[in-house]
Structures are given as structure tokens and as C-alpha cells.
Design an enzyme around this catalytic site. Sequence first.
Site, mmCIF file in Angstrom:
data_model
loop_
_atom_site.group_PDB
_atom_site.id
_atom_site.type_symbol
_atom_site.label_atom_id
_atom_site.label_comp_id
_atom_site.label_asym_id
_atom_site.label_seq_id
_atom_site.Cartn_x
_atom_site.Cartn_y
_atom_site.Cartn_z
ATOM 1 N N SER A 10 -2.395 31.778 -6.691
ATOM 2 C CA SER A 10 -0.931 31.798 -6.714
ATOM 3 C C SER A 10 -0.459 32.868 -7.684
ATOM 4 C CB SER A 10 -0.405 30.436 -7.154
ATOM 5 O OG SER A 10 0.988 30.514 -7.404
ATOM 6 N N HIS A 35 -1.074 32.972 -2.321
ATOM 7 C CA HIS A 35 0.044 32.024 -2.342
ATOM 8 C C HIS A 35 1.213 32.646 -3.105
ATOM 9 C CE1 HIS A 35 1.630 27.875 -2.164
ATOM 10 N NE2 HIS A 35 2.080 28.071 -3.394
ATOM 11 N N ASP A 37 5.069 31.929 -4.439
ATOM 12 C CA ASP A 37 6.057 30.887 -4.729
ATOM 13 C C ASP A 37 7.453 31.473 -4.820
ATOM 14 O OD1 ASP A 37 4.509 28.496 -5.029
ATOM 15 O OD2 ASP A 37 3.647 29.386 -6.836
ATOM 16 N N MET A 39 11.322 30.633 -5.558
ATOM 17 C CA MET A 39 12.152 29.609 -6.220
ATOM 18 C C MET A 39 13.581 30.122 -6.351
ATOM 19 S SD MET A 39 9.617 28.562 -9.312
ATOM 20 C CE MET A 39 7.900 28.125 -9.024
ATOM 21 N N MET A 139 2.429 18.563 -3.139
ATOM 22 C CA MET A 139 2.661 19.045 -4.504
ATOM 23 C C MET A 139 1.986 18.086 -5.487
ATOM 24 S SD MET A 139 4.296 21.884 -4.304
ATOM 25 C CE MET A 139 4.350 22.064 -6.084
ATOM 26 N N ASP A 175 -1.191 21.785 -4.554
ATOM 27 C CA ASP A 175 -0.495 22.850 -5.285
ATOM 28 C C ASP A 175 0.004 22.327 -6.621
ATOM 29 O OD1 ASP A 175 0.890 25.101 -6.018
ATOM 30 O OD2 ASP A 175 2.320 25.043 -4.352
HETATM 31 C C1 DX5 Z 1 4.555 25.254 -8.729
HETATM 32 C C2 DX5 Z 1 4.066 26.221 -7.700
HETATM 33 C C3 DX5 Z 1 2.611 26.484 -7.784
HETATM 34 C C4 DX5 Z 1 2.142 27.133 -9.051
HETATM 35 C C5 DX5 Z 1 0.869 26.447 -9.421
HETATM 36 O O1 DX5 Z 1 5.912 24.993 -8.526
HETATM 37 O O2 DX5 Z 1 4.354 25.762 -6.391
HETATM 38 O O3 DX5 Z 1 2.140 27.230 -6.653
HETATM 39 O O4 DX5 Z 1 1.882 28.508 -8.965
HETATM 40 O O5 DX5 Z 1 0.499 26.891 -10.672
HETATM 41 P P1 DX5 Z 1 -0.698 26.262 -11.501
HETATM 42 O O6 DX5 Z 1 -1.941 26.453 -10.683
HETATM 43 O O7 DX5 Z 1 -0.677 27.042 -12.767
HETATM 44 O O8 DX5 Z 1 -0.363 24.811 -11.702
HETATM 45 ZN ZN ZN Z 2 3.369 26.853 -4.571
#
Ligand code: DX5
Ligand code: ZN
Length: 220
Positions: A10, A35, A37, A39, A139, A175
Site C-alpha cells: 500500500s 494498493h 488508498d 481518502m 478492513m 487491509d
Molecule cells: C487504511 C488503508 C490501508 C493502509 C494500511 O485506511 O486502507 O490500506 O495503507 O496501512 P498499514 O499496513 O500501515 O496498516
Molecule cells: Zn486500503
Amino acid sequence: MTHTIHIAPSILAADFTRLGEQVRDAEAGGGTLIHIDVMDGRFVPNISMGPLVVEAVRRVTSLPLDVHLMIIEPDHLLENFARAGATSITVHWETCPDLPRTLQAIKSLGCRAGVAINPPTSANVLFDFIHQVDLINVMTVNPGFGGQAFLPEMLPKIRQLRQMLSGRALDIEVDGGINRDTAPAAVEAGANVLVAGSSVFNSKHSVAEGIEALRRAVGN
Ligand code: DX5
Ligand code: ZN
């Protein structure tokens, strides 16, 4: 039944001053998906990246791009992410009043359709939609930030979803908080896509070593 295990670095945890290099390292190091993300500062309390970053990452890797939309009202942006090069687009169940329509829209743009559920959301909400999705993201932290601790309470939910699929090979992604200590239980419960941010991109080891440690932990 065994499922192919995917490691999905990610980039939220990557060094953005050298994003291209980090993505190339993830590919060379054995990552199988990237991946990304997204937001919006509304569905989650943070803002990250958008189609411009997807498009830039598309140019430096041939790996599939796994775009995770943590945004309200995702429908009007699906085309932008598809055009930018997303391979799969995952929306949150919590943001989609008409999930079948949204999933259909993603597929008609030529992308794989994913649905994510937050920690408080039950697996049961997906019962009616499971035949329409290509990917389920469970999640394992509350979304919004990298570097949080894995929530082991999510393991029964993963197990329940794998059972609900009754043998159908569908990707179940975990995730949040995935590292060499937490990945084995997630895989044992039925997850086969391991999203990993801070355990892959950090200053303690190379990206390849981070990926390798995850693979070794799950015996893959
Ligand atoms: C969190 C994201 C994840 C994040 C995970 O809101 O959806 O994809 O990058 O990060 P780690 O692996 O550091 O928990
Ligand atoms: Zn994610």
C-alpha cells in the site's frame, strides 16, 4: 481449498518524494498488486491521493492497480479512476445506497469490482451482493490512517465470508495492520490478498525484505 496469496503493498506508507522508485521496488520485490488508498476527508478523517497519482503509478509498473476508494458518493468519480488506470476499484458498502448499480458501473468501465466493509459492519450485509463482486476488502483497522494495529476481532468475519462463498474463488483482502505477526491468522481465516503499508515501506529494511517476510510468514 487453497487460494493464490497476493501481497499488495500500500503506497500510503511509501516515501512520496520517490514514489516511482518505491513502486518499482515493490514490483521487483515480489508484490503482486499495488494498493492505492483514496481518502476524501469526509468518509475518513484524512485526505490522501486521487486519479493523478493512480495515473503516475500506472506509468511505472505493469502490476494491477488495486484502488480503494474511502470516499462518499464514489459514483461520479469511478470513470476518472478507471481512465487513470485502475485495475480494480473497491467502494465501501457504507457509502453506496445502491451497491449493485455501483458495482455494475465499475464493471462496465472494464475494472474488477470490489466492496470494502468497515470493522463495525457485519459480513451479513454482503449476503445479497456476493455473487456480483470480484473482491471483498475486510478492513482490519478503522480506515483513514496507516500504521494502526490489526483488529483480531475481524478474524471471525473473514471466516464467515469465506464460508458464505461456499468454494467460489473470490479474493478476500485484509487491509490494515498486516505484518509478519498478523498475516498468518488472516490467511488461516480465509484471506488471500494481504494489503501491507507500513510493514513493507519503512526505514528498517528494504521493500523486498518486507514483502519476503510476509511471504515467509504465510508459508508462500
Ligand atoms: C487504511 C488503508 C490501508 C493502509 C494500511 O485506511 O486502507 O490500506 O495503507 O496501512 P498499514 O499496513 O500501515 O496498516
Ligand atoms: Zn486500503
